[in-house]
Design an enzyme around this catalytic site. Structure first.
Site, mmCIF file in Angstrom:
data_model
loop_
_atom_site.group_PDB
_atom_site.id
_atom_site.type_symbol
_atom_site.label_atom_id
_atom_site.label_comp_id
_atom_site.label_asym_id
_atom_site.label_seq_id
_atom_site.Cartn_x
_atom_site.Cartn_y
_atom_site.Cartn_z
ATOM 1 N N SER A 51 -14.486 -43.226 -46.971
ATOM 2 C CA SER A 51 -14.177 -43.515 -48.186
ATOM 3 C C SER A 51 -14.279 -42.310 -49.123
ATOM 4 O O SER A 51 -12.784 -41.397 -48.725
ATOM 5 C CB SER A 51 -14.590 -44.459 -49.087
ATOM 6 O OG SER A 51 -13.267 -45.353 -50.260
ATOM 7 N N LYS B 276 0.617 -47.687 -56.950
ATOM 8 C CA LYS B 276 1.191 -46.643 -57.291
ATOM 9 C C LYS B 276 -0.597 -45.964 -57.434
ATOM 10 O O LYS B 276 -0.206 -44.325 -57.878
ATOM 11 C CB LYS B 276 0.800 -47.082 -59.187
ATOM 12 C CG LYS B 276 0.572 -45.788 -60.121
ATOM 13 C CD LYS B 276 0.678 -46.008 -61.454
ATOM 14 C CE LYS B 276 0.709 -45.095 -63.020
ATOM 15 N NZ LYS B 276 0.899 -45.237 -63.961
#
Length: 447
Positions: free
Chosen positions: A104, A145
């Site tokens: 991540s 988004k």
């Protein structure tokens, strides 16, 4: 005269002892190594900034960060990437030791570095952004988004460093993870190394993947490089402990339970005091604060404890709690944030003593001084008619039910409260003041 040879010898030995330290500050072949282990938070960003600043001040050949992280906060990650790309010293991200991961946020940090290395048995990738976890433990995916933003950000980092853009994007879109060998073959990383010495040997002569600030592309020269390890401070270790998501969650829940229990059992003060401290530590453990903000939060809590001690004087619990939190807050407040310290290191060591002394003095002041002031305000007035209530005088003219008593050397008209007769010489206590007449009752106390 005989002391001169001894002094000369001592001076010579002292210089020999100082020479390595002096040369370390100016030798371009010094390599600093630091470890970042755990969730990426604002405190991690502070640590990165401190390590980079140390390396820059000592003109190091490179700074190697041994990284092991499951990910963390996006804002902190982007701040770290910015710190790396604005560093005047090349920063090498080394996913180590064996078994470590750069998942991540850790993958973004690696992709933004000047060189990436991995130890065998490690992995990199799995960067799909998430918003958190549902009550049933399932992942809450970020909206399109946000996904698009992080995809573009990752692609930009890969493009700037000349690394594999396709694999970089798949870290997000496909949650791709790679082993060291796969990452090297895919041109995501540059080196697979067993340890730091192996890394220095293999990276020697390589060029940085991105320009070093104000220096352009730099070719590493690790020949005869001296390795200096940067150890985390006790403060860093404490923060790393409480920023563990499980620990932070437990602290938050214990804090809330303590506050609730304290409100349900008023007068004891221990549960709500401990609960407040644990709750604040839990909030700090969420990782959204930097060292300075966390320090300020603890100092504000300390001020609340001191005020509570003044307004509700106890056996000193609030004063002790305020003293402890003030010391913790002061030490954290003047810790690193973009530099080694907000003040110079030597000043900081003296400042820690001043913080402890000031905290103790504040605790004593609120424990004794402020509490005494509050108690004085709570006393009954010592002037005017109100002073008379509760005072004891002597009857000098029978009260039947009115008469005269002597009080404080003065004669007062008085009336017995129940209308009974009170004879001369008996003692009475004032229970009410009505103009110039005192309402009294027979006083049965001792002399």
């Amino acid at each position: 005269m005989r002391l001169r040879p001894v002094l000369f010898a001592l001076s010579f030995l002292l210089m020999l002892g100082l020479m390595p330290l002096l040369s370390a500050a100016h030798d371009g072949h010094v390599v600093y190594v630091a470890k970042i282990d755990g969730t990426i938070t604002e405190y991690t960003a502070d640590q990165f900034a401190r390590y980079i600043d140390i390396a820059e001040m000592n003109h190091a050949e490179a700074l190697i960060i041994e990284l092991n992280t499951p990910g963390g906060l996006g804002d902190a990650m982007m701040r770290i990437v910015s710190e790396i790309q604005n560093s005047t010293v090349p920063v090498v991200i080394y996913v180590a030791p064996r078994g470590a991961i750069a998942a991540s946020a850790g993958t973004y940090i690696a992709m933004g570095s000047h060189l990436i290395a991995m130890a065998p048995g490690t992995s990199i990738g799995a960067c799909e952004p998430i918003l958190g976890y549902a009550k049933n433990g399932s992942i809450i995916k970020a909206p399109e988004k946000i996904r698009n933003f992080y995809t573009a950000y990752m692609r930009s980092l890969a493009q700037e460093s000349g690394r594999n853009q396709t694999a970089a994007v798949e870290f997000i879109t496909e949650d791709l993870s790679l082993t060291p060998e796969e990452a090297l073959k895919a041109h995501v990383i540059e080196v697979v190394a067993n340890d730091v010495p192996d890394l220095l040997k293999k990276a020697n002569g390589m060029r940085t993947r991105i320009p070093v600030d104000d220096r352009g592309y730099v070719t590493f020269n690790f020949t005869n490089a001296r390795v200096v390890t940067l150890e985390p401070s006790i403060k860093d270790e404490l923060i790393n402990f409480i920023t563990n998501p499980s620990i932070a969650y437990v602290l938050l829940n214990l804090g809330i339970i303590g506050l609730i229990f304290g409100f349900l059992t008023p007068g004891w003060h221990v549960p709500e005091t401990v609960g407040a401290i644990l709750l604040v530590l839990g909030l700090i453990g969420l990782g959204y604060f930097g060292y300075n903000s966390a320090g300020l939060l603890l100092i504000v809590l300390a001020m609340i404890f001191f005020i509570a001690e003044a307004l509700t004087p106890t056996f000193g619990l609030f004063a002790v709690a305020g003293t402890v939190t003030f010391i913790l807050g002061g030490i954290i407040l003047f810790g690193s944030n973009g530099g080694v310290y907000l003040v110079s290191e030597s000043t900081y060591h003296l400042l820690r003593i001043a913080i402890v002394v000031m905290a103790i003095l504040l605790g004593l002041f609120f424990l004794f001084g402020a509490a005494a002031v509050v108690r004085a305000h709570r006393r009954k007035p010592e002037a005017g008619k109100e002073e008379m209530i509760g005072e004891v005088g002597k009857v000098v003219e029978d009260l039947d039910p009115e008469g005269v008593i002597k009080l404080h050397g003065e004669l007062w008209k008085a009336r017995s409260r129940d209308g009974s007769v009170i004879r001369v010489g008996e003692r009475v206590k004032v229970v009410e003041v009505n103009g110039l007449t005192l309402t009294v009752e027979r006083f049965e106390g001792g002399e």
